[in-house]
Design an enzyme around this catalytic site. Structure first.
Site, PDB file in Angstrom:
ATOM      1  N   HIS A 122       0.807  -1.213   0.000  1.00 44.66           N
ATOM      2  CA  HIS A 122       0.000   0.000   0.000  1.00 44.66           C
ATOM      3  C   HIS A 122       0.846   1.271   0.000  1.00 44.66           C
ATOM      4  CE1 HIS A 122      -3.669  -2.217   0.333  1.00 44.66           C
ATOM      5  NE2 HIS A 122      -3.356  -2.749   1.499  1.00 44.66           N
TER       6      HIS A 122
ATOM      7  N   GLU B 137      -5.655 -11.601   8.030  1.00 44.04           N
ATOM      8  CA  GLU B 137      -6.584 -10.486   7.837  1.00 44.04           C
ATOM      9  C   GLU B 137      -7.835 -10.872   7.057  1.00 44.04           C
ATOM     10  OE1 GLU B 137      -4.286  -7.402   5.942  1.00 44.04           O
ATOM     11  OE2 GLU B 137      -3.233  -8.812   4.647  1.00 44.04           O
TER      12      GLU B 137
END
Length: 276
Positions: free
Chosen positions: A48, A161
């Site tokens: 990211h 996650e």
């Protein structure tokens, strides 16, 4: 061999605090790495963040290790998720760049975890290929010594996650060669149907986080979590987390500018900007 601060923290059985690097560039990486003597690691985020695997991560790693024996361990989060079959070459790029460890996002089952281990270890422990003329130099050793020691010193981390990862956490933690399960509270919250932490996770997500922590430690592995502040990091350290992020580069920069602007206007740090 060049000092590996993260492994030193492991041996000392103390929490390993680190910082997240989202902005590209060797000067930014170096500034974050030398910001505090209490950092055991820095994560170069190629998922990211804005740093590329090549040559970005390699250059940032060089800048960090160039700080000398007190430098934090440079780690790399690769771009590909666990839903992709393209993680192998990205792990190769990160480790050939001299990373002390690799973090792979969105790992949901033990099969994927075993694949990641294989790609991170030289034979006979894995299938990682050797050929980079630069890697061993970044570690401060010769090529022969690097091949002999890399399997022991490279830290392999995978992110928990997704609901599938939570369901399979015991099996994932039991995979030989996985050193650490890293909880990503933002994507974990979203994937479970809850809003992202603001700043703390929803109580139901918190229960899942504690389950992952216990399952990971039961298998004798390290458990890590992303925090956005020192206050959060202290709480997680008291809970027994082994690897804890304390801040990000862009977060620290933005918070500092905002806080100092408020003070310049005669306010107190942390006061709402709308008051001025």
């Amino acid at each position: 061999m060049t000092t590996h601060a993260l492994l030193q923290a492991f041996k000392a059985s103390k929490p390993a605090f680190g910082a997240w690097i989202t902005l590209p560039g060797i000067l930014n990486a170096r500034a974050v790495a030398q910001a505090s003597p209490y950092l055991s690691w820095v994560m170069i985020d190629c998922e990211h963040g804005l740093t590329s695997l090549q040559p970005g991560a390699a250059e940032s790693i060089q800048a960090i290790t160039g700080l000398g024996p007190n430098a934090p361990s440079p780690l790399v989060r690769i771009p590909a998720t666990g839903f992709s079959n393209s993680t192998s070459w990205q792990i190769k790029y990160a480790l050939d760049a001299g990373a002390r460890g690799v973090l792979v996002p969105m790992v949901s089952n033990a099969e994927k975890a075993r694949e990641i281990v294989a790609d991170s270890r030289f034979p006979p422990g894995g299938r990682r290929g050797f050929g980079s003329p630069f890697t061993h130099g970044v570690w401060g050793i010769d090529a022969t010594e690097y091949i002999k020691s890399a399997n022991e010193h490279v830290v392999v981390m995978i992110q928990i996650e997704t609901p599938e990862a939570v369901k399979n956490v015991e099996a994932i933690a039991a995979v030989d060669g996985i050193d650490c399960l890293f909880i990503g509270p933002y994507d974990l919250s979203l994937s479970l149907g809850y809003p992202p932490p603001s700043p703390d996770p929803h109580p139901d997500v918190e229960s899942v986080i504690q389950h992952v922590l216990k399952a990971t430690h039961k298998e004798g592995k390290k458990c890590a979590i992303y925090c956005s502040s020192g206050k959060q990091a202290l709480k997680r350290a008291e809970e027994g987390f082994d690897i804890i992020n304390v801040a990000s580069d862009i977060g620290a920069m933005s918070e500092s500018v905002a806080a100092n602007a408020i003070v310049a206007l005669g306010g107190e740090p942390g006061a709402p900007a709308s008051r001025y």
